[in-house]
Each structure stands twice: as structure tokens, then as C-alpha cells.
Design a protein around this motif. Structure first.
Motif, PDB file in Angstrom:
ATOM      1  N   ASN A  35      15.993  10.351  42.990  1.00  0.00           N
ATOM      2  CA  ASN A  35      16.016   8.954  43.412  1.00  0.00           C
ATOM      3  C   ASN A  35      14.955   8.196  42.633  1.00  0.00           C
ATOM      4  N   GLU A  37      13.079   4.567  41.950  1.00  0.00           N
ATOM      5  CA  GLU A  37      12.812   3.252  42.525  1.00  0.00           C
ATOM      6  C   GLU A  37      12.098   2.360  41.514  1.00  0.00           C
ATOM      7  N   SER A  38      12.452   1.082  41.538  1.00  0.00           N
ATOM      8  CA  SER A  38      11.757   0.130  40.685  1.00  0.00           C
ATOM      9  C   SER A  38      12.053  -1.292  41.152  1.00  0.00           C
ATOM     10  N   ASP A  46      21.141  -1.332  43.970  1.00  0.00           N
ATOM     11  CA  ASP A  46      20.546  -0.438  44.959  1.00  0.00           C
ATOM     12  C   ASP A  46      21.610   0.562  45.421  1.00  0.00           C
ATOM     13  N   HIS A 283      17.292   2.768  43.126  1.00  0.00           N
ATOM     14  CA  HIS A 283      16.935   2.020  44.334  1.00  0.00           C
ATOM     15  C   HIS A 283      16.087   0.817  43.943  1.00  0.00           C
ATOM     16  N   SER A 284      16.478  -0.325  44.460  1.00  0.00           N
ATOM     17  CA  SER A 284      15.727  -1.553  44.223  1.00  0.00           C
ATOM     18  C   SER A 284      14.648  -1.713  45.272  1.00  0.00           C
ATOM     19  N   VAL A 285      13.425  -1.997  44.815  1.00  0.00           N
ATOM     20  CA  VAL A 285      12.320  -2.220  45.773  1.00  0.00           C
ATOM     21  C   VAL A 285      11.619  -3.530  45.409  1.00  0.00           C
ATOM     22  N   ASP A 290       6.900  -0.267  43.911  1.00  0.00           N
ATOM     23  CA  ASP A 290       7.153   0.880  43.025  1.00  0.00           C
ATOM     24  C   ASP A 290       5.898   1.284  42.267  1.00  0.00           C
TER      25      ASP A 290
END
Length: 290
Positions: A35, A37-38, A46, A283-285, A290
């Protein structure tokens, strides 16, 4: 006498277990999930899923690679990326690879870059492979970028290949950021950039160029691995290669995922190193997370 019989039985058992292990590590596919994330990943991406295949070397898992295709189908990827060495340089029959591509392109958008083995083929052989792929809708990234869209948002998928002379340790031939830019241009700094590059050796250089995530293979997990330790040896990287398998992240948060590959090549074997099907979920954060 009893001691001698015990030793013989023990040795036979060891050999049998070794042979069983070799069969498992040649034929039983393992799925590696990661997984990523960024805050640079758009919200519409996402949960976006990428299946990453590397170093097939014309390996066939059952008739028409049905077990492999079933595992890919179960993952329900958005795209499939092939990061090189789908065939071996000493082969002239590409039926296994072509059959797999034919199945995959019926369901997914597929992207391909060559590895050192495809690069070692002659012009006619290379042309046969590229023509087959393009005729079936595969996006062959020849040192170029593909824009991946989801709704109104997008990310960049770059495909990088370079001369095989940069694969072995040689002070005369070192891939640097400037050469990458000459080959595929400058990275789009404001976008999330995924780079496909067969050789993981230059991970830090890829990151400096602007790759937020690099997908590589080539090392085959070192072929022979020591449990809880890692790869023992790679022909290009020597003993205990630095980037042998899995996820690595440098200080800025940029990452590389190195596939252990699916095949072994014409003379190789795998030990404690099952064939590797890589699944990456984006995954969008929010910024600052991130």
C-alpha cells in the motif's frame, strides 16, 4: 550398522525435502501486496490497484498460465504493468508470453517496458514482440510517459530503458539524473510519477529525477534466499544485493517496489523464493500526512 542406516535415511529425507522445496519455489505463486500513500496521489486514485509482473522468462504455471491469470483476476487490478524479461534472450518461441498478453489485454490496460533480455534480442526478434504487443493494445513505453486518468484527475506512468552496459558495475557507465532526463524528459513535479524501470540498482537516482514510485525486477529476489535474511547473490549486484525484493523508501518518502519475478531463466532455479506476483494499491492522503 543402525547408525549407518539412520544416516542414509536422513540424507535421503534431506534430498527429498530439498527437491520438494525446489518444486514449490518454482511453481507456487506468492502474492506480495503493498500500500503506497502520498498527498500527490489524486483522490480519484484512492484505492487504485496495479498488478506488477516481472521476469516471467516464458515460465508457464499450468496450461496456458491459467493459475496465474486466475490470481490476477481475483485482484481486480485497474492496470497491469510488465517490467521486462518476459522472455529470455536465448529463446525464439514467445508463445507463453504472447498467450498471457492475449488473455490480459481482454480485461485490462497493459503497459510494457523491455528488460535486459529483450534488449539482447536481435532487431527482428524485438520487432516481433513489439508488433504483437501493440497489435493487442499494449502500451509499449519506449522511454516515454503515459497519462493515466481517473475521472478528471491523472497520474504519470513513465517507462525507462537504457543500454545493458549500465547494468553491471562499471565506473565508465553510471546512470545519472541527467541521462534519465535526456531519455524520457523532466519529471512533472506537481504530479504523482510512477516509473517502470527493469533494474532497481539506480533507485536513488530515479527518486532524484522525480519518480515518486518506481517498479522494478531483474534481481529475481536473488534466486536463492535465506529465510529472514534475504537474497544471497545476484549476478549483477554480487553478494547480498541492496535492492533484492519488496518495498524500499528513501528519506524524502519516495519508494521502489522490487518484484522477485515469476520465472528463473533457462539455467536458474529458486530456493526459499517463490514466484512473485506484486499487487500495489495507491492511497490518497492529505498533505502533511505522508
Amino acid at each position: 550398522m543402525k547408525k549407518k542406516i539412520f544416516i542414509i535415511v536422513f540424507l535421503i529425507l534431506v534430498v527429498v525435502l530439498f527437491l520438494v522445496r525446489l518444486q514449490i519455489d518454482a511453481n507456487v505463486i506468492q502474492i506480495s501486496r503493498f500500500n503506497l500513500e502520498s498527498s500527490k496521489i489524486p483522490k480519484s486514485f484512492d484505492g487504485y490497484k496495479i498488478v506488477h509482473i516481472s521476469d516471467l522468462h516464458s515460465k508457464e504455471f499450468g496450461k496456458d498460465n491459467k493459475p496465474l491469470i486466475e490470481k490476477i483476476t481475483q485482484e481486480k487490478p485497474d492496470i497491469v504493468v510488465l517490467t521486462g524479461d518476459m522472455v529470455s534472450a536465448n529463446e525464439t518461441d514467445y508463445t507463453v508470453f504472447f498467450s498471457l498478453v492475449s488473455e490480459l489485454t481482454q480485461k485490462y490496460k497493459v503497459y510494457f517496458i523491455p528488460g535486459n533480455h529483450e534488449q539482447a534480442l536481435n532487431l527482428k526478434e524485438k520487432s516481433e514482440i513489439i508488433t504483437y504487443l501493440e497489435d493487442r493494445g499494449v502500451d509499449v513505453l519506449d522511454n516515454e510517459v503515459a497519462i493515466i486518468k481517473s475521472g478528471d484527475e491523472e497520474i504519470n506512468l513513465y517507462g525507462l530503458w537504457y543500454s545493458n552496459k549500465y547494468y553491471s558495475e562499471n565506473d565508465e557507465y553510471i546512470l545519472d539524473e541527467e541521462l534519465i532526463s535526456e531519455l524520457i524528459g523532466e519529471a512533472h513535479e506537481d504530479s504523482y510519477n510512477i516509473l517502470l524501470s527493469h533494474n532497481p540498482r539506480y533507485f536513488l537516482t530515479y527518486a532524484q529525477w522525480g519518480a515518486d514510485l518506481t517498479l522494478s525486477g531483474h534481481v529475481h529476489g536473488g534466486m536463492v534466499r535465506i529465510p529472514f535474511v534475504g537474497a544471497i547473490f545476484s549476478p549483477d549486484e554480487g553478494f547480498f544485493p541492496k535492492y533484492d525484493a519488496g518495498l524500499y523508501t528513501e528519506e524524502s518518502g519516495k519508494s521502489i517496489v522490487v518484484s522477485r519475478g515469476l520465472g528463473s531463466g533457462s539455467r536458474g532455479f529458486r530456493l526459499f523464493n517463490r514466484p512473485d506476483l506484486v499487487v500495489i494499491t495507491l492511497h490518497s492522503v492529505e498533505k502533511g500526512v505522508d
